[in-house]
Design a protein around this motif. Structure first.
Motif, PDB file in Angstrom:
ATOM      1  N   SER A  41      31.011  72.471 -24.227  1.00 34.68           N
ATOM      2  CA  SER A  41      30.685  72.853 -25.606  1.00 34.68           C
ATOM      3  C   SER A  41      31.791  73.696 -26.229  1.00 34.68           C
ATOM      4  CB  SER A  41      29.346  73.589 -25.629  1.00 34.68           C
ATOM      5  OG  SER A  41      29.420  74.663 -24.720  1.00 34.68           O
ATOM      6  N   THR A  42      32.927  73.805 -25.561  1.00 34.84           N
ATOM      7  CA  THR A  42      34.058  74.541 -26.150  1.00 34.84           C
ATOM      8  C   THR A  42      34.606  73.776 -27.353  1.00 34.84           C
ATOM      9  OG1 THR A  42      35.462  73.390 -24.557  1.00 34.84           O
ATOM     10  CG2 THR A  42      34.811  75.634 -23.995  1.00 34.84           C
ATOM     11  N   PRO A  43      35.208  74.475 -28.328  1.00 34.90           N
ATOM     12  CA  PRO A  43      35.732  73.764 -29.502  1.00 34.90           C
ATOM     13  C   PRO A  43      36.875  72.800 -29.156  1.00 34.90           C
ATOM     14  CG  PRO A  43      35.965  76.166 -29.770  1.00 34.90           C
ATOM     15  CD  PRO A  43      35.277  75.940 -28.462  1.00 34.90           C
ATOM     16  N   TRP A  81      34.062  64.170 -30.077  1.00 32.03           N
ATOM     17  CA  TRP A  81      35.423  64.703 -30.043  1.00 32.03           C
ATOM     18  C   TRP A  81      36.327  63.924 -30.983  1.00 32.03           C
ATOM     19  CZ3 TRP A  81      36.017  69.152 -27.482  1.00 32.03           C
ATOM     20  CH2 TRP A  81      35.126  69.453 -26.438  1.00 32.03           C
ATOM     21  N   GLU A  82      37.316  64.642 -31.516  1.00 31.72           N
ATOM     22  CA  GLU A  82      38.363  63.953 -32.279  1.00 31.72           C
ATOM     23  C   GLU A  82      39.703  64.308 -31.642  1.00 31.72           C
ATOM     24  OE1 GLU A  82      39.610  64.761 -36.664  1.00 31.72           O
ATOM     25  OE2 GLU A  82      38.316  66.423 -36.051  1.00 31.72           O
ATOM     26  N   ILE A  83      40.636  63.374 -31.660  1.00 33.90           N
ATOM     27  CA  ILE A  83      41.950  63.618 -31.052  1.00 33.90           C
ATOM     28  C   ILE A  83      42.827  64.343 -32.079  1.00 33.90           C
ATOM     29  CG2 ILE A  83      44.039  62.502 -30.139  1.00 33.90           C
ATOM     30  CD1 ILE A  83      42.140  60.204 -29.183  1.00 33.90           C
ATOM     31  N   VAL A  84      43.348  65.520 -31.692  1.00 31.25           N
ATOM     32  CA  VAL A  84      44.159  66.283 -32.651  1.00 31.25           C
ATOM     33  C   VAL A  84      45.563  66.597 -32.116  1.00 31.25           C
ATOM     34  CG1 VAL A  84      42.213  67.302 -33.920  1.00 31.25           C
ATOM     35  CG2 VAL A  84      43.116  68.469 -31.896  1.00 31.25           C
ATOM     36  N   LEU A 222      41.719  67.503 -27.635  1.00 33.00           N
ATOM     37  CA  LEU A 222      40.525  67.087 -28.373  1.00 33.00           C
ATOM     38  C   LEU A 222      39.908  68.294 -29.072  1.00 33.00           C
ATOM     39  CD1 LEU A 222      38.763  65.028 -25.532  1.00 33.00           C
ATOM     40  CD2 LEU A 222      40.402  64.179 -27.227  1.00 33.00           C
ATOM     41  N   ARG A 223      39.293  68.039 -30.211  1.00 36.03           N
ATOM     42  CA  ARG A 223      38.566  69.095 -30.922  1.00 36.03           C
ATOM     43  C   ARG A 223      37.193  68.555 -31.268  1.00 36.03           C
ATOM     44  NH1 ARG A 223      37.422  71.190 -36.187  1.00 36.03           N
ATOM     45  NH2 ARG A 223      37.698  73.449 -36.185  1.00 36.03           N
ATOM     46  N   GLN A 224      36.184  69.388 -31.139  1.00 30.15           N
ATOM     47  CA  GLN A 224      34.834  68.935 -31.503  1.00 30.15           C
ATOM     48  C   GLN A 224      34.782  68.633 -32.982  1.00 30.15           C
ATOM     49  OE1 GLN A 224      31.080  70.497 -30.374  1.00 30.15           O
ATOM     50  NE2 GLN A 224      31.958  71.532 -28.598  1.00 30.15           N
ATOM     51  N   ARG A 225      34.228  67.478 -33.339  1.00 31.84           N
ATOM     52  CA  ARG A 225      34.044  67.137 -34.753  1.00 31.84           C
ATOM     53  C   ARG A 225      32.971  68.046 -35.338  1.00 31.84           C
ATOM     54  NH1 ARG A 225      35.864  61.764 -36.316  1.00 31.84           N
ATOM     55  NH2 ARG A 225      36.714  60.792 -34.437  1.00 31.84           N
ATOM     56  N   ASN A 226      32.966  68.145 -36.640  1.00 30.82           N
ATOM     57  CA  ASN A 226      31.917  68.875 -37.363  1.00 30.82           C
ATOM     58  C   ASN A 226      31.814  70.344 -36.984  1.00 30.82           C
ATOM     59  OD1 ASN A 226      31.274  66.276 -38.233  1.00 30.82           O
ATOM     60  ND2 ASN A 226      29.854  66.002 -36.514  1.00 30.82           N
ATOM     61  N   ILE A 233      41.647  74.845 -37.048  1.00 33.29           N
ATOM     62  CA  ILE A 233      42.059  73.590 -36.396  1.00 33.29           C
ATOM     63  C   ILE A 233      43.492  73.730 -35.892  1.00 33.29           C
ATOM     64  CG2 ILE A 233      42.522  71.130 -36.715  1.00 33.29           C
ATOM     65  CD1 ILE A 233      40.239  71.048 -38.660  1.00 33.29           C
ATOM     66  N   ILE A 234      43.611  73.571 -34.595  1.00 31.72           N
ATOM     67  CA  ILE A 234      44.942  73.576 -33.994  1.00 31.72           C
ATOM     68  C   ILE A 234      45.283  72.118 -33.792  1.00 31.72           C
ATOM     69  CG2 ILE A 234      46.177  74.102 -31.867  1.00 31.72           C
ATOM     70  CD1 ILE A 234      43.970  76.461 -31.785  1.00 31.72           C
TER      71      ILE A 234
END
Ligand SMILES: O=C(O)C(=O)Cc1ccccc1
Length: 313
Positions: A41-43, A81-84, A222-226, A233-234
């Motif tokens: 559940s980490t960002p 997750w979204e790839i950032v 990865l960054r959690q969406r929403n 946002i890094i």
């Protein structure tokens, strides 16, 4: 900010995570398996995606293509997750044994399935008799090897928990230190970082044992969406490529020409995952193959059509 990674400390994922987040005030949290990283559940999270010798990392591919794989057992929805970002790490593997053990006496070699594959030629040539045993991570294999009171004994102090990580039909990952395959003398393939930590118990048999000297693994940030705007946002982004999931690669022809396909990984649904093991939702994954595709340039959600956009790096 917090980020999860495949641990324990001194896994290659740990090294890559520290490099990706270098200079940021980040707390990094080890997980037992790649699937558990996706469940976190980490960002932020860091996962290995592909390697120059061995190709795609199956467990990561599965979780990206079928998010229901990492839905929690209590029925709550899978983390989205979204790839950032992405990061490439040079990987030099070592073969280690417990101090005093000779390579000719080794009965099994443990490591992450990617590392076993990347070192297959060395293992074929120098310990063909030894059974290759996949572990959730390279560091986990080294720690188990070091912790065994005697290489003949089947009991040790190490506890491996956190669920299975095996994703191939024939791959049974060690999740229990009483696993009957761990009889006799063992060896492990692992990073130099973990050898330094375990040098009182482990001895290096050979360095740089991967099939090709130049060996690189690519990791995704990865960054959690929403998420709310905090944490910020890094992106560690170069803005050069976008990851898409599709069930029909021919539909990619509809993308403007500038979005050249850079990588395409196929995943055959239903053949390589035990639904029970992963607690896959009752509906299960869609049937038929799905593809993870990386294309040049940034593709927005609007242009996506039948593709799912996982994000851009
Ligand atoms: O097992 C590890 O240490 C990992 O982080 C996965 C992995 C394995 C082999 C090469 C690169 C990453």
């Amino acid at each position: 900010m917090q980020a999860s990674y495949l641990g324990p400390e001194d896994s290659y994922s740990h090294v890559a995570t520290r490099q990706i987040l270098d200079g940021l005030d980040a707390e990094i949290i080890p997980c037992q398996t790649i699937t558990n990283v996706f469940k976190a559940s980490t960002p932020y999270a860091v996962v290995p995606i592909s390697n120059t010798i061995q190709g795609v990392v199956q467990e990561t591919l599965l979780n990206l293509i079928h998010p229901e794989t990492h839905a929690s057992e209590n029925g709550s929805a899978a983390t989205k997750w979204e790839i950032v970002g992405s990061h490439t790490l040079s990987v030099q593997h070592n073969l280690v044994v417990r101090r005093g053990v000779e390579l000719k006496d080794v009965d099994w070699v443990g490591s992450h399935e990617q590392a076993l594959g990347q070192c297959s030629k060395y293992l074929d040539d120098h310990c063909p008799r030894a059974q290759r045993i996949p572990f959730p991570s390279t560091a986990q294999a080294a720690i188990l090897l070091a912790s065994r009171a005697s290489s003949e004994s089947s009991s040790s102090k190490t506890t491996i928990s956190g669920g299975a990580a095996g994703v191939g039909q024939d791959i049974k990952v060690v999740t229990d230190d009483n696993d009957e395959r761990l009889r006799g003398h063992g060896a492990a393939i692992c990073s130099s970082a973990i050898i330094e930590r375990l040098e009182s118990s482990l001895e290096v048999v050979a360095e740089s044992v991967q099939n090709v000297k130049e060996n690189y693994t690519r990791f995704l940030l990865l960054r959690q969406r929403n998420l709310p705007p905090n944490p910020p946002i890094i992106s560690r982004s170069t803005g050069k490529s976008t990851f898409l999931v599709t069930s029909s690669p021919s539909s990619l022809h509809d993308l403007p020409e500038e979005h050249r396909v850079l990588e395409l990984h196929k995943h055959e649904t239903g053949t390589s995952v035990s639904k029970k093991k992963f607690g896959v939702a009752a509906s299960g994954p869609q049937s038929g193959p799905r593809y993870l595709v990386e294309v040049e340039g940034v593709v927005g959600e609007a242009a996506a059509g039948e593709w799912v956009v996982l994000g851009s790096t």
